[in-house]
Design an enzyme around this catalytic site. Structure first.
Site, mmCIF file in Angstrom:
data_model
loop_
_atom_site.group_PDB
_atom_site.id
_atom_site.type_symbol
_atom_site.label_atom_id
_atom_site.label_comp_id
_atom_site.label_asym_id
_atom_site.label_seq_id
_atom_site.Cartn_x
_atom_site.Cartn_y
_atom_site.Cartn_z
ATOM 1 N N GLY A 285 0.824 -1.207 0.000
ATOM 2 C CA GLY A 285 0.000 0.000 0.000
ATOM 3 C C GLY A 285 0.851 1.246 0.000
ATOM 4 N N ALA A 286 1.961 1.185 0.742
ATOM 5 C CA ALA A 286 2.904 2.299 0.822
ATOM 6 C C ALA A 286 4.178 1.774 1.461
ATOM 7 C CB ALA A 286 2.324 3.459 1.632
ATOM 8 N N MET A 287 5.252 2.587 1.391
ATOM 9 C CA MET A 287 6.525 2.187 1.982
ATOM 10 C C MET A 287 7.222 3.412 2.551
ATOM 11 S SD MET A 287 8.702 0.033 2.872
ATOM 12 C CE MET A 287 10.215 0.496 3.714
ATOM 13 N N GLU A 288 7.695 3.274 3.816
ATOM 14 C CA GLU A 288 8.171 4.416 4.592
ATOM 15 C C GLU A 288 9.620 4.799 4.321
ATOM 16 O OE1 GLU A 288 8.712 0.713 7.334
ATOM 17 O OE2 GLU A 288 7.287 1.421 5.841
ATOM 18 N N ASN A 289 10.100 4.699 3.079
ATOM 19 C CA ASN A 289 11.465 5.105 2.774
ATOM 20 C C ASN A 289 11.728 6.481 3.390
ATOM 21 O OD1 ASN A 289 11.538 2.849 0.772
ATOM 22 N ND2 ASN A 289 10.145 4.199 -0.321
ATOM 23 N N HIS B 205 0.341 6.629 8.945
ATOM 24 C CA HIS B 205 1.099 5.403 9.226
ATOM 25 C C HIS B 205 2.539 5.540 8.749
ATOM 26 C CE1 HIS B 205 1.377 0.863 9.570
ATOM 27 N NE2 HIS B 205 2.422 1.140 8.799
ATOM 28 N N GLU B 206 2.713 5.970 7.509
ATOM 29 C CA GLU B 206 4.070 6.045 6.951
ATOM 30 C C GLU B 206 4.898 7.134 7.624
ATOM 31 O OE1 GLU B 206 4.853 3.563 5.178
ATOM 32 O OE2 GLU B 206 2.758 2.925 5.066
ATOM 33 N N HIS C 1 6.511 6.231 10.879
ATOM 34 C CA HIS C 1 7.756 5.475 10.736
ATOM 35 C C HIS C 1 8.988 6.368 10.628
ATOM 36 C CE1 HIS C 1 6.389 1.369 10.530
ATOM 37 N NE2 HIS C 1 5.610 1.569 9.490
ATOM 38 N N GLU D 158 5.460 -2.165 12.942
ATOM 39 C CA GLU D 158 4.223 -1.974 12.184
ATOM 40 C C GLU D 158 3.010 -1.817 13.102
ATOM 41 O OE1 GLU D 158 4.237 -1.185 9.271
ATOM 42 O OE2 GLU D 158 6.165 -1.902 8.529
#
Length: 948
Positions: free
Chosen positions: A350-354, A386-387, A390, A409
């Site tokens: 869904g998404a990624m917290e880079n 959420h992201e 992080h 998470e």
């Protein structure tokens, strides 16, 4: 080699010498560990981990010497990375000779030797290396002068995904070295590592080179120490075509335009894990703003047309308040100078917290007020929250190893509700965690095949095992348990802990300083919830005053093979009330206790702050049901949802009669709130799955039609005959429920309404007057009632949709048709990524399987195409776990079980990768479904008949 044998080799040859787990998760903040007043559970997993030095076995044959390295999937600790200097050049056109898209790269890794060794192991996967002038595929020099050992041999070990470099002598302890390599990789469309995404704009096919390093795909982009504790600085340079823009984690240092290419170099990153690196080359545009006293630059990147149409505006507007909230919440300033967020056409998660460059599916970042629903808006707000959570918890403070994914998470999932609530205070977001996370994960955690939040470090080794950790247990149970902790400590103490650096022995002092009364230390309480799987059912007997607990299992006859360090007993915080009287203090249940209530009804687990189910004696159940009928508002809305959910699941576990569960729904004809309705519909969905191909189906439809008709008429009145939008956020959700269920159960007025709306759209395709909130329900109803003409129209609209959320609604609705030929066609499209993107293929298959006409078609399709999908699409493209769960959800006969067991037998040699646990759970659920149907079918039929 199968996993069992492989793990045996690892355990035998490379034992972990010591693992000391004090409580929760070991987190690495460079050299600082973060603890807090609640870190007696959160942060003081002080984990000491020593691994045997790499063992090597030499065998000589004549003049040839071979080095044998037994299979080992964890890096030795001899070498520690300091900095990567990486140049990557993605080709955005296919190579003429091969037709493949590729990228080339150069990498200089500066690392320090902390223990003498003559072997370098570094992760590498699917990269081809250039042989250098030293005749090897790598070159080693000592930093700052001095000599380095020469390379004896180098090779790739595909099983462990290592580049192996054998030296002629040992590296010197304390010395830094530089390892240089040149390599080529495929810029494939597999959604993993450095990969290719495509879209069409202005009639031109455009390419995006983008990345997904998490969890173990950085090694597919450059050689690296690809473990989360192996933090380093990344100095990135991207070579790309003129007119494209390059992005990475930090800001641009220099950008030099040449005739053929542009070279963009970025500022060195902060010290971080490989999985947080992001690199993107595209023709995107952006909108931007600055936020706060530190003037953080916020940018939203997307396709130019999406930005021009304002689809990034909401994300930009909500990001600032969310960042402000988390800076206040953590009491730490945002660690970076910029926050880029980018919407990608093809993205697996869904998404990624880079860190500093967060990647999203388009549906999760872009929002168009003209076509997106309020649920799309909520999704955007919560996923951004959420992201961004992080950026501190996960990026600044990072897990040591993947066995503690839940803390990373689970925490982000919990605080995402708080961040979204701050940005959108009128939505009452904090309540929705009960439906969206707690009830969701109860269903999984009640299985004997569940697993604890925390696993032993040496049990999570292989990449597929790592991927399996990112499941509902880690996200949703993690969030639920943290919410419970926050409740019994108080939010003030919970938040205070986030800004305190301390060691574990200070934890209990901090709790005492805040006058928090606990029966045991936070560590002892929380270990019960973290180190054993499942959850309890608390049984309150108001007749005797006795309160007890028991491990809750959906199938009470299932065998629990996982041993518990606490014999499946929990220390349970209970908030409760007697009739209208709320009890102020938390009541702690340890083993068996007494709770006196007199003649009043008792309601336990107020607002579902505890992670457990509640059962009562039948007399108390009758009193609660009578209260629902006489004045349901006396019971809090969350607990009305809880009573329904608990009763249905207790009935499935044979702890209460099935008819009692069904009776909890009979008051719904007077209920207009979203949460109780959604809870009921979620549970009745199981009855549909089990019974919609039996003679129970029509009496069940008639009963639900009777319940939902007043709700349908309520919203008709509230919206002035469907011309207005309900004011409340959850009222808008329940309006969708009213239309969806009224149409699907045969309310003629509803079916005429949705068919008319859809026909009007078909007559004027450029003028869709259906409100965005209602489109999913209307589209599905129209497809179910329609024929090929409606389906073909929907398909054309899907292909031409300019907004990702609109395309998603149509994609789901196309699976609602009752025409088998159309469903078969739709399933076949999932194998053609030009028709259905790889990221969406699983969603289409499971949507077809959820259709009572399509379930068998979907299962047959998966069986037929499994080998092709599993081998050709790979982990980055398909969510095999969700696909297995989806296509087997209706399994409830011995024939279904036999087919599933045969499927497992046929493919056990190749294994199921990240779907291994899902397959095990599917078998368990199928066996439980068979038993449930045998026990309950006739009783349920009689009850529904009695209600109509």
């Amino acid at each position: 080699m199968d996993i069992v044998n492989m793990s045996y080799i690892i355990r035998t040859n490379f034992p972990i010498l010591s693992v000391f787990v004090t409580v929760m998760a070991a987190f690495v903040v460079e050299s600082v560990y973060l603890f807090s007043s609640f870190s007696s559970f959160l942060f003081h997993y002080y984990l000491t981990h020593r691994i045997n030095q790499q063992s090597k076995h030499m065998i000589s044959f004549s003049s040839m010497t071979f080095l044998f390295i037994p299979l080992r999937f964890r890096l030795p600790t001899d070498l520690v990375p300091d900095c990567y200097n990486i140049t990557l050049w993605p080709r955005l056109s296919p190579e003429p000779s091969s037709g493949l898209y590729i990228f080339t790269g150069q990498s200089t890794l500066i690392f320090k030797c902390v223990r003498e060794t003559d072997l370098i192991l570094i992760h590498s996967n699917k990269l081809k290396y250039t042989k250098l002038n030293n005749t090897h595929i790598a070159r080693l020099i000592a930093s700052g002068g001095g000599s380095a050992p020469t390379i004896k041999s180098s090779w790739l070990q595909s099983e462990t995904q290592y580049l192996v470099i054998q030296l002629n002598s040992k590296l010197t302890q304390g010395q830094k070295y530089e390892l240089y390599t040149e390599f080529t990789g495929e810029l494939a469309d597999d959604l993993a590592g450095f990969y290719r995404s495509e879209y069409e704009e202005d009639g031109v096919r455009r390419i995006v080179a983008t990345s997904q390093m998490h969890p173990t795909h950085a090694r597919k982009t450059f050689p690296c120490f690809d473990e989360p504790a192996m933090k380093a600085v990344f100095d990135i340079t991207l070579i790309h075509p003129p007119g494209t823009v390059a992005l990475s984690n930090d800001i641009v240092n220099t950008s030099i335009d040449g005739v053929a290419v542009t070279q963009t170099r970025f500022e060195p990153t902060k010290k971080m894990s490989t999985y947080l690196l992001a690199i993107i080359v595209s023709e995107y545009s952006n909108i931007s703003a600055t936020q706060g006293d530190t003037l953080v630059t916020i940018r939203i990147w997307a396709r130019r047309t999406a930005i021009d149409q304002g689809q990034g505006n909401y994300a930009l507007n909500v990001t600032g308040p969310v960042l402000d909230f988390f800076q206040m919440y953590y009491n730490i300033s945002y660690p970076l100078s910029k926050s880029d967020q980018i919407a990608l056409p093809d993205f697996f998660f869904g998404a990624m917290e880079n860190w500093g460059l967060v990647t999203y599916r388009e549906t999760n970042l872009l929002y168009d007020p003209m076509t997106s629903s309020n649920r799309n808006k909520e999704t955007t707000a919560t996923i951004i929250a959420h992201e961004l959570a992080h950026m501190w918890f996960g990026n600044l403070v990072t897990l040591r190893w993947w066995n503690e994914v839940w803390l990373n998470e689970g925490f982000a999932s919990y605080v995402s509700y708080l961040g979204a609530d701050h940005a959108e205070p009128s939505w009452n977001m904090k309540d929705l965690i009960v439906l969206d996370d707690i009830h969701r994960v109860f269903a999984v955690d009640a299985l004997a095949s569940s697993h604890p939040l925390s696993s032993k470090e040496d049990s999570i080794i292989l990449p597929d095992q790592i991927t399996e950790q990112f499941d509902a247990i880690s996200y949703s149970k993690g969030a639920a348990v943290l919410r419970m902790l926050s409740d019994f400590l108080s939010e003030r103490v919970f938040v205070q802990g986030l800004s305190v650096y301390a060691f574990c022995h200070l934890c209990q002092q901090a709790v005492k300083a805040n006058n928090v009364s606990l029966p045991r230390s936070v560590c002892e309480i929380m270990n019960h919830w973290v180190l054993q799987m499942g959850f309890p059912v608390v049984t309150v007997n108001t007749a005797t005053g006795k309160v007890s607990q028991k491990h809750f299992l959906l199938d009470p006859e299932s065998e629990v093979a996982v041993e518990s360090p606490y014999n499946y007993k929990w220390v349970i915080p209970v908030r409760w009330r007697k009739s209208g009287e709320v009890q102020r203090d938390i009541w702690w249940l340890m083993e068996k206790e007494g709770m006196k209530s007199g003649d009043l009804w008792v309601l336990a687990n107020i607002n579902v702050t505890g992670y457990y189910r509640v059962n009562y004696d039948l007399g108390n159940w009758d009193s609660l049901l009578a209260q629902l009928h006489s004045g349901h508002q006396v019971i809090p809305v969350i607990n009305r949802a809880q009573l329904v959910d608990d009763a249905f699941n207790l009935a499935r576990a044979q702890l209460v009669p099935t008819t009692l569960a069904l009776r909890t729904t009979s008051y719904l004809s007077a209920e207009t709130e979203y949460m109780p309705w959604q809870s009921a519909l979620d549970n009745l969905n199981y009855y549909y799955l089990m019974l919609d191909c039996t003679e129970v189906y029509q009496p069940m439809q008639d009963y639900i039609k009777k319940l939902v008709t007043p709700l349908f008429l309520h919203f008709k009145s509230m919206t002035s005959n469907w011309t207005n939008v309900p004011y409340g956020h959850t009222d808008q959700y329940n309006q969708v429920n009213a239309i969806r269920m009224a149409c699907s159960t045969g309310v003629t007025e509803c079916q005429n309404l949705t068919n008319t709306w859809f026909e009007q759209w078909m007559d004027s395709p450029q003028r869709n007057l259906i409100h965005p909130n209602l489109r999913s329900a209307v589209y599905c109803s129209a497809m179910a009632a329609g024929d090929k003409a409606e389906w073909d129209f929907g398909w054309e609209q899907f292909k031409n949709a300019a907004v990702a959320s609109e395309a998603s609604k149509l994609m789901s609705a196309l699976a609602c048709t009752t025409k088998t030929q159309l469903l078969e066609r739709y399933l076949s499209y999932t194998l053609n990524s030009t028709l259905i993107r790889k990221q969406d293929a699983t969603s289409v298959i499971t949507a077809v399987a959820s259709n009572r006409v399509g379930q068998t078609l979907a299962w047959d399709f998966v069986r037929k195409e499994w080998e092709y999908m599993f081998t050709q699409y790979g982990v980055g493209s398909f969510s095999f776990a969700s696909m297995i769960s989806g296509v087997t959800a209706r399994f409830s006969t011995l024939d279904d079980l036999q087919q599933l067991e045969q499927f497992v037998e046929e493919h056990k040699a190749a294994g199921f990768g990240s779907a291994t646990l899902a397959v095990k759970q599917a078998l368990e659920k199928t066996k439980a479904n068979i038993k449930w149907l045998e026990r309950n079918k006739n009783e349920v039929l009689d009850w529904f008949n009695s209600q109509t």
